[in-house]
Design an enzyme around this catalytic site. Sequence first.
Site: not given
Ligand code: TYM
Length: 334
Positions: A112, A197, A200
Amino acid sequence: RTRVFSGVKPTGHLTLGNYLGAMRRWAAEDQHRAEALFCVVDLHALTVEHDPARVRRLSRQAATLLLAVGVDPALCTVFVQSHVDEHARLAYLMECTAGVGEMRRMVQYKEKAAREEEGRGGVRLSLLTYPALMAADILAYGTHEVPVGEDQAQHLELTRNLAERFNRRYGRVFVVPRATLPRVATRVMDLQEPTVKMGKSEQARTAGIVYLLDEPETVRRKVLRAVTDGGSEVVYDRGERPGVANLLDVLAACTGVADPAELAGSYGSYGALKKDTAEAVVELLRPVRERHAELAADPGYVDSVLREGAGRARGMARPRVDAAYEAVGLMAAG
Ligand code: TYM
């Protein structure tokens, strides 16, 4: 009782990757067998260039989608991160526990930061410290399990290290959590670029991203136009045939098949595989889209869920964060 915490970041419309990697299990499994909290982690959305109105809109949409996929506020706690001060309070202590070096080693930071450097605003300091806030999200609640997709595994490893280091230095305040990954589709790939990956926030090119709220026709078009690989035989090989393997993963996840390699044998052509995958995704998302439309018509209900969720979350986080403040040597307020 097992405590579960997880979150989604409102930086874009939620995708099939978010659903298959994480959200689906929250609704189908976690909330039924554990004391679960699910959070729209809006503070994390400020780590990159953002439009305030858009973040607010996406936060509401993410919360509504959480309910639409079946996360039930009668069974678990649903809330918005910025409504609970304990996250930011504890994040500071995590920054005092973590080193700059280990933050810089995070793959997501490196990716990023490289992208942001090309932008106008430069790299925000909060992008580097992001995992400290994420660790705070998790550790504030005494979380045992964090259901996430594979892309979050490194952040979870760091969270574990921070919890252990803090406990060693100041006494046992935190539970050391672990990531739980889905059985299939731990990493859903972009349909146009199956070595990347499905994410979004890649706003420039959306043809390879299935959004949870895409119309059935859009979903079909995206899946039917997915990039497949050389050859024509349907085999499951993530390294050599990433496009086909991704479709098999998605189809397996949609249909509840445990082993995507097993599915490969039943297809004689890429076309048939794409067609079945497209229909499986359409059917998987149909109820989500319908339920979202109902809930979006009643924003007052969503607000009340979030208000109550924030109140509950605060009550759960407060004692542990207070204990952490005391443990590091801060004076009680008296
Ligand atoms: P985020 O918002 O990018 O994604 C949310 C959840 O979706 C999963 N995910 C995926 N799984 C499989 N294939 C994909 N292409 C894919 N894209 C997203 C992510 O692994 C995630 O579980 N840093 C985290 C948000 C966060 C968080 C936390 C999560 C902040 N604090 C505490 C758990 C606990 C994030 O950016 O998720």
